[in-house]
Design a protein around this motif. Structure first.
Motif, PDB file in Angstrom:
ATOM      1  N   ALA A 116       0.825  -1.205   0.000  1.00  0.00           N
ATOM      2  CA  ALA A 116       0.000   0.000   0.000  1.00  0.00           C
ATOM      3  C   ALA A 116       0.862   1.260   0.000  1.00  0.00           C
ATOM      4  O   ALA A 116       0.563   2.235  -0.710  1.00  0.00           O
ATOM      5  N   ILE A 117       1.932   1.250   0.789  1.00  0.00           N
ATOM      6  CA  ILE A 117       2.822   2.413   0.850  1.00  0.00           C
ATOM      7  C   ILE A 117       3.536   2.611  -0.482  1.00  0.00           C
ATOM      8  O   ILE A 117       3.654   3.746  -0.980  1.00  0.00           O
ATOM      9  N   ALA A 118       4.002   1.525  -1.088  1.00  0.00           N
ATOM     10  CA  ALA A 118       4.690   1.627  -2.374  1.00  0.00           C
ATOM     11  C   ALA A 118       3.781   2.240  -3.433  1.00  0.00           C
ATOM     12  O   ALA A 118       4.201   3.105  -4.218  1.00  0.00           O
ATOM     13  N   ALA A 119       2.525   1.795  -3.475  1.00  0.00           N
ATOM     14  CA  ALA A 119       1.580   2.333  -4.456  1.00  0.00           C
ATOM     15  C   ALA A 119       1.286   3.802  -4.182  1.00  0.00           C
ATOM     16  O   ALA A 119       1.186   4.611  -5.114  1.00  0.00           O
ATOM     17  N   THR A 120       1.175   4.160  -2.910  1.00  0.00           N
ATOM     18  CA  THR A 120       0.876   5.545  -2.537  1.00  0.00           C
ATOM     19  C   THR A 120       2.020   6.476  -2.915  1.00  0.00           C
ATOM     20  O   THR A 120       1.789   7.578  -3.436  1.00  0.00           O
ATOM     21  N   VAL A 121       3.249   6.045  -2.668  1.00  0.00           N
ATOM     22  CA  VAL A 121       4.418   6.867  -3.007  1.00  0.00           C
ATOM     23  C   VAL A 121       4.609   6.961  -4.522  1.00  0.00           C
ATOM     24  O   VAL A 121       4.961   8.018  -5.054  1.00  0.00           O
ATOM     25  N   SER A 122       4.351   5.859  -5.223  1.00  0.00           N
ATOM     26  CA  SER A 122       4.582   5.810  -6.665  1.00  0.00           C
ATOM     27  C   SER A 122       3.539   6.558  -7.474  1.00  0.00           C
ATOM     28  O   SER A 122       3.838   7.054  -8.570  1.00  0.00           O
ATOM     29  N   THR A 123       2.310   6.645  -6.967  1.00  0.00           N
ATOM     30  CA  THR A 123       1.231   7.264  -7.751  1.00  0.00           C
ATOM     31  C   THR A 123       1.538   8.698  -8.185  1.00  0.00           C
ATOM     32  O   THR A 123       1.412   9.022  -9.365  1.00  0.00           O
ATOM     33  N   PRO A 124       1.942   9.592  -7.277  1.00  0.00           N
ATOM     34  CA  PRO A 124       2.267  10.949  -7.759  1.00  0.00           C
ATOM     35  C   PRO A 124       3.449  10.979  -8.727  1.00  0.00           C
ATOM     36  O   PRO A 124       3.472  11.796  -9.647  1.00  0.00           O
ATOM     37  N   GLN A 133       0.673   6.297 -15.649  1.00  0.00           N
ATOM     38  CA  GLN A 133       0.888   4.877 -15.921  1.00  0.00           C
ATOM     39  C   GLN A 133       2.154   4.353 -15.238  1.00  0.00           C
ATOM     40  O   GLN A 133       3.020   5.125 -14.847  1.00  0.00           O
ATOM     41  N   THR A 134       2.240   3.024 -15.122  1.00  0.00           N
ATOM     42  CA  THR A 134       3.378   2.409 -14.442  1.00  0.00           C
ATOM     43  C   THR A 134       4.373   1.772 -15.408  1.00  0.00           C
ATOM     44  O   THR A 134       5.512   1.519 -15.048  1.00  0.00           O
ATOM     45  N   GLY A 135       3.919   1.454 -16.615  1.00  0.00           N
ATOM     46  CA  GLY A 135       4.785   0.741 -17.544  1.00  0.00           C
ATOM     47  C   GLY A 135       4.626  -0.767 -17.442  1.00  0.00           C
ATOM     48  O   GLY A 135       5.216  -1.516 -18.222  1.00  0.00           O
ATOM     49  N   ASN A 136       3.823  -1.222 -16.481  1.00  0.00           N
ATOM     50  CA  ASN A 136       3.524  -2.652 -16.365  1.00  0.00           C
ATOM     51  C   ASN A 136       2.262  -2.939 -17.180  1.00  0.00           C
ATOM     52  O   ASN A 136       1.232  -2.270 -17.004  1.00  0.00           O
ATOM     53  N   VAL A 137       2.332  -3.907 -18.061  1.00  0.00           N
ATOM     54  CA  VAL A 137       1.241  -4.158 -19.000  1.00  0.00           C
ATOM     55  C   VAL A 137      -0.072  -4.462 -18.290  1.00  0.00           C
ATOM     56  O   VAL A 137      -1.151  -4.048 -18.728  1.00  0.00           O
ATOM     57  N   TRP A 138      -0.009  -5.157 -17.162  1.00  0.00           N
ATOM     58  CA  TRP A 138      -1.220  -5.519 -16.423  1.00  0.00           C
ATOM     59  C   TRP A 138      -1.840  -4.289 -15.756  1.00  0.00           C
ATOM     60  O   TRP A 138      -3.046  -4.060 -15.854  1.00  0.00           O
ATOM     61  N   GLY A 139      -1.008  -3.531 -15.067  1.00  0.00           N
ATOM     62  CA  GLY A 139      -1.512  -2.330 -14.403  1.00  0.00           C
ATOM     63  C   GLY A 139      -2.011  -1.292 -15.389  1.00  0.00           C
ATOM     64  O   GLY A 139      -3.051  -0.654 -15.171  1.00  0.00           O
ATOM     65  N   ASP A 140      -1.290  -1.113 -16.485  1.00  0.00           N
ATOM     66  CA  ASP A 140      -1.682  -0.109 -17.475  1.00  0.00           C
ATOM     67  C   ASP A 140      -2.981  -0.474 -18.188  1.00  0.00           C
ATOM     68  O   ASP A 140      -3.730   0.395 -18.631  1.00  0.00           O
ATOM     69  N   ALA A 141      -3.267  -1.769 -18.289  1.00  0.00           N
ATOM     70  CA  ALA A 141      -4.539  -2.202 -18.875  1.00  0.00           C
ATOM     71  C   ALA A 141      -5.701  -1.768 -17.974  1.00  0.00           C
ATOM     72  O   ALA A 141      -6.744  -1.294 -18.464  1.00  0.00           O
ATOM     73  N   LEU A 142      -5.514  -1.908 -16.670  1.00  0.00           N
ATOM     74  CA  LEU A 142      -6.544  -1.463 -15.729  1.00  0.00           C
ATOM     75  C   LEU A 142      -6.682   0.051 -15.775  1.00  0.00           C
ATOM     76  O   LEU A 142      -7.795   0.591 -15.737  1.00  0.00           O
ATOM     77  N   TYR A 143      -5.544   0.744 -15.879  1.00  0.00           N
ATOM     78  CA  TYR A 143      -5.530   2.207 -15.995  1.00  0.00           C
ATOM     79  C   TYR A 143      -6.373   2.650 -17.194  1.00  0.00           C
ATOM     80  O   TYR A 143      -7.225   3.543 -17.085  1.00  0.00           O
ATOM     81  N   ALA A 144      -6.157   2.023 -18.335  1.00  0.00           N
ATOM     82  CA  ALA A 144      -6.894   2.377 -19.545  1.00  0.00           C
ATOM     83  C   ALA A 144      -8.390   2.101 -19.374  1.00  0.00           C
ATOM     84  O   ALA A 144      -9.235   2.889 -19.837  1.00  0.00           O
ATOM     85  N   ILE A 146     -10.151   2.107 -16.509  1.00  0.00           N
ATOM     86  CA  ILE A 146     -10.740   3.096 -15.603  1.00  0.00           C
ATOM     87  C   ILE A 146     -10.996   4.405 -16.344  1.00  0.00           C
ATOM     88  O   ILE A 146     -12.056   5.027 -16.198  1.00  0.00           O
ATOM     89  N   LEU A 147     -10.037   4.830 -17.154  1.00  0.00           N
ATOM     90  CA  LEU A 147     -10.218   6.070 -17.916  1.00  0.00           C
ATOM     91  C   LEU A 147     -11.334   5.919 -18.949  1.00  0.00           C
ATOM     92  O   LEU A 147     -12.076   6.874 -19.211  1.00  0.00           O
ATOM     93  N   SER A 148     -11.450   4.730 -19.527  1.00  0.00           N
ATOM     94  CA  SER A 148     -12.507   4.507 -20.524  1.00  0.00           C
ATOM     95  C   SER A 148     -13.895   4.590 -19.897  1.00  0.00           C
ATOM     96  O   SER A 148     -14.893   4.849 -20.581  1.00  0.00           O
ATOM     97  N   LEU A 155      -7.296   8.143  -9.634  1.00  0.00           N
ATOM     98  CA  LEU A 155      -7.778   6.813  -9.222  1.00  0.00           C
ATOM     99  C   LEU A 155      -7.238   5.749 -10.162  1.00  0.00           C
ATOM    100  O   LEU A 155      -6.790   4.682  -9.717  1.00  0.00           O
ATOM    101  N   ALA A 156      -7.271   6.041 -11.471  1.00  0.00           N
ATOM    102  CA  ALA A 156      -6.733   5.096 -12.447  1.00  0.00           C
ATOM    103  C   ALA A 156      -5.253   4.840 -12.186  1.00  0.00           C
ATOM    104  O   ALA A 156      -4.782   3.703 -12.256  1.00  0.00           O
ATOM    105  N   SER A 157      -4.530   5.906 -11.861  1.00  0.00           N
ATOM    106  CA  SER A 157      -3.095   5.781 -11.593  1.00  0.00           C
ATOM    107  C   SER A 157      -2.832   4.982 -10.324  1.00  0.00           C
ATOM    108  O   SER A 157      -1.950   4.111 -10.290  1.00  0.00           O
TER     109      SER A 157
END
Length: 200
Positions: A116-124, A133-144, A146-148, A155-157
């Motif tokens: 949880a801390i890693a995600a919180t620090v990385s999001t901004p 985006q993170t550059g991870n294909v799985w995470g970026d698919a979810l990002y796309a 959420i935006l869609s 939130l998507a990030s």
């Protein structure tokens, strides 16, 4: 013999030697994960294990230096996340010192907290440098996705980060917990606070 604080930059010879070993473990883990396109980073194993053994300063330094080296040699994106890696090392080291690796249940909780801390620090950082985006294909698919659905970019990030960071850090912490518990007592004693230390 002197006793040093958990936050002391006076490190034993064993702790100093542990830093490049931890960096090597991180480097190999991330390279394997990237090569196999896994839905994990596997870039914190050395950081986490060194934090459990030698405390937050060694863990934090291992994480930061690793990201800088990886960024220079293989993936410039990684340099930005030296901040996240440093925080992971500090958090694991401090909580391990407080007894969060005494048993499996505490280690499980530690993995969830670190994720949880890693995600919180990385999001901004993701939002500043990579449009969320993170550059991870799985995470970026979810990002796309959420935006869609007209979801907010923050939130998507965050979900992009958490969907990778949470399982990654949980698995990494638990793997390191089992390694840590399996190490001989004489190895662990090398990193105890009552050992002789040298100025960093």
């Amino acid at each position: 013999m002197k006793t040093k604080s958990m936050w002391s930059f006076r490190l034993s010879t064993a702790a100093l030697v542990l830093i490049p070993i931890a960096i090597g473990i991180n480097y190999i883990g991330k390279t394997i994960a990237a090569g196999l396109k896994l839905p994990l980073w596997l870039d914190s194993l050395g950081t986490i294990l060194s934090s459990m053994l030698a405390g937050p300063i060694v863990g934090g330094l291992s994480g930061i230096i690793n990201n800088i080296i990886y960024g220079i040699t293989l993936d410039p994106v990684s340099t930005v996340y030296a901040i996240t890696s440093g925080v992971i090392g500090i958090v694991v080291g401090a909580l391990a010192y407080k007894g969060w690796v005494n048993n499996f249940a505490k280690a499980l909780l530690l993995g969830l907290v670190v994720g949880a801390i890693a995600a919180t620090v990385s999001t901004p950082l993701n939002m500043i440098f990579w449009e969320g985006q993170t550059g991870n294909v799985w995470g970026d698919a979810l990002y796309a996705y959420i935006l869609s659905q007209n979801g907010p970019i923050w939130l998507a990030s965050f979900l992009d980060s958490i969907v990778v960071d949470l399982p990654d850090k949980l698995i990494s912490v638990l793997l390191c917990f089992f390694i840590f518990k399996g190490l001989p007592k004489n190895v662990k004693r090398l990193y105890q606070n009552n050992q002789r230390f040298e100025e960093l």
